[in-house]
Scaffold this motif. Structure first.
Motif, short mmCIF file in Angstrom:
data_model
loop_
_atom_site.label_atom_id
_atom_site.label_comp_id
_atom_site.label_asym_id
_atom_site.label_seq_id
_atom_site.Cartn_x
_atom_site.Cartn_y
_atom_site.Cartn_z
N TYR A 85 0.51 -1.52 -0.26
CA TYR A 85 0.15 0.19 0.25
C TYR A 85 0.58 0.78 -0.29
CZ TYR A 85 -3.65 3.45 0.99
OH TYR A 85 -4.80 3.96 0.74
N TYR A 86 2.03 1.44 0.98
CA TYR A 86 3.15 2.66 1.03
C TYR A 86 3.38 2.55 -0.65
CZ TYR A 86 7.45 4.36 1.48
OH TYR A 86 8.10 5.78 1.46
N ARG A 90 0.32 5.63 -1.67
CA ARG A 90 0.18 5.89 0.01
C ARG A 90 -0.05 7.82 -0.21
NH1 ARG A 90 5.93 5.90 -1.15
NH2 ARG A 90 6.62 7.70 -2.02
N LYS A 91 -0.01 7.87 -1.57
CA LYS A 91 -0.41 9.80 -1.99
C LYS A 91 -1.34 10.14 -2.56
CE LYS A 91 4.48 10.08 -4.39
NZ LYS A 91 5.17 10.45 -5.55
N PHE A 92 -3.22 8.94 -2.33
CA PHE A 92 -4.39 9.10 -2.59
C PHE A 92 -4.20 9.87 -1.24
CE2 PHE A 92 -2.23 6.85 -6.20
CZ PHE A 92 -2.80 7.03 -7.42
N LYS A 93 -5.65 10.71 -1.31
CA LYS A 93 -6.25 11.31 -0.33
C LYS A 93 -7.34 10.44 -0.26
CE LYS A 93 -4.17 15.16 0.19
NZ LYS A 93 -4.81 16.93 0.15
N GLY A 146 -4.65 1.34 4.77
CA GLY A 146 -4.48 3.10 4.23
C GLY A 146 -4.91 4.21 4.78
N TYR A 147 -5.90 4.78 5.11
CA TYR A 147 -5.78 5.75 5.87
C TYR A 147 -4.67 5.87 6.99
CZ TYR A 147 -8.58 9.81 8.04
OH TYR A 147 -8.84 10.82 8.47
N ASN A 150 -1.79 6.84 4.61
CA ASN A 150 -1.90 7.75 4.48
C ASN A 150 -2.10 9.14 5.15
OD1 ASN A 150 -4.52 10.31 3.11
ND2 ASN A 150 -3.20 9.64 1.49
N PHE A 153 1.45 10.41 6.04
CA PHE A 153 2.49 10.78 4.77
C PHE A 153 1.62 12.10 5.02
CE2 PHE A 153 2.30 11.40 0.13
CZ PHE A 153 2.76 11.16 0.04
N GLU A 154 0.34 12.06 4.88
CA GLU A 154 -0.40 13.33 4.38
C GLU A 154 0.75 15.02 5.86
OE1 GLU A 154 -1.60 15.41 2.33
OE2 GLU A 154 -1.48 13.54 1.05
#
Length: 165
Positions: A85-86, A90-93, A146-147, A150, A153-154
């Motif tokens: 997933y990373y 990872r860049k998708f919000k 995922g959350y 993410n 990451f954000e």
């Protein structure tokens, strides 16, 4: 005394990759345990012990030791899925990509990898309760992975932006 609160006195935060590792491990162990509880209460025919099915390890794999080993193995495999997933998403919000990732994992296990696990019946032979429960478990697992990834990451992007200004 005034210097006691310097940033150097606080522990350094985990690196992003370390956080991905722990998210994967915790996600696999936690959601594997929830899967065991679901199978214990007969919401699903598929318990965590199916992961040991391909190996002839003795009768212990069907008992409580097999359940514990299976859940721990799920944690280890989940580290791999967290890094996938990373690497890819990872860049998708938003939570939708994690939800979709969980669905992809469900289809991977129940359709593509199904022949590897003799404890999982063919999809068409599974009960409706098993299918619904399994889909839900994979969705919440994927959303968790995922959350979590993410979000960090954000957060790292915001902190880097603030540090550069």
């Amino acid at each position: 005394m005034a210097n006691d609160h310097k940033i150097e006195n606080y522990p350094k935060p985990m690196s992003f990759l370390t956080m991905v590792f722990w998210t994967g491990l915790f996600g696999g162990v936690f959601w594997g345990t929830i899967g065991y509880i679901a199978s214990y209460f007969n919401f699903t025919e598929v318990g965590p012990n199916v992961i040991l099915g391909p190996w002839s390890l003795g009768d212990w794999k069907n008992g409580w030791i097999g359940t514990v080993v299976s859940i721990m193995l799920m944690g280890v495999l989940s580290i791999f899925t967290a890094f996938v997933y990373y690497a890819l998403l990872r860049k998708f919000k938003g939570i939708w990509f994690g939800l979709g990732y969980g669905l992809v994992l469900f289809f991977l296990v129940f359709f593509i990898l199904n022949p590897l696990f003799p404890g999982i019946k063919p999809f068409s032979d599974l009960s409706r309760d098993t299918i619904i429960t399994s889909i839900c478990l994979y969705i919440v697992y994927g959303t968790f992975i995922g959350y979590s990834i993410n979000f960090v990451f954000e957060l790292n992007k915001v902190q880097e932006k603030e540090a550069s200004t």
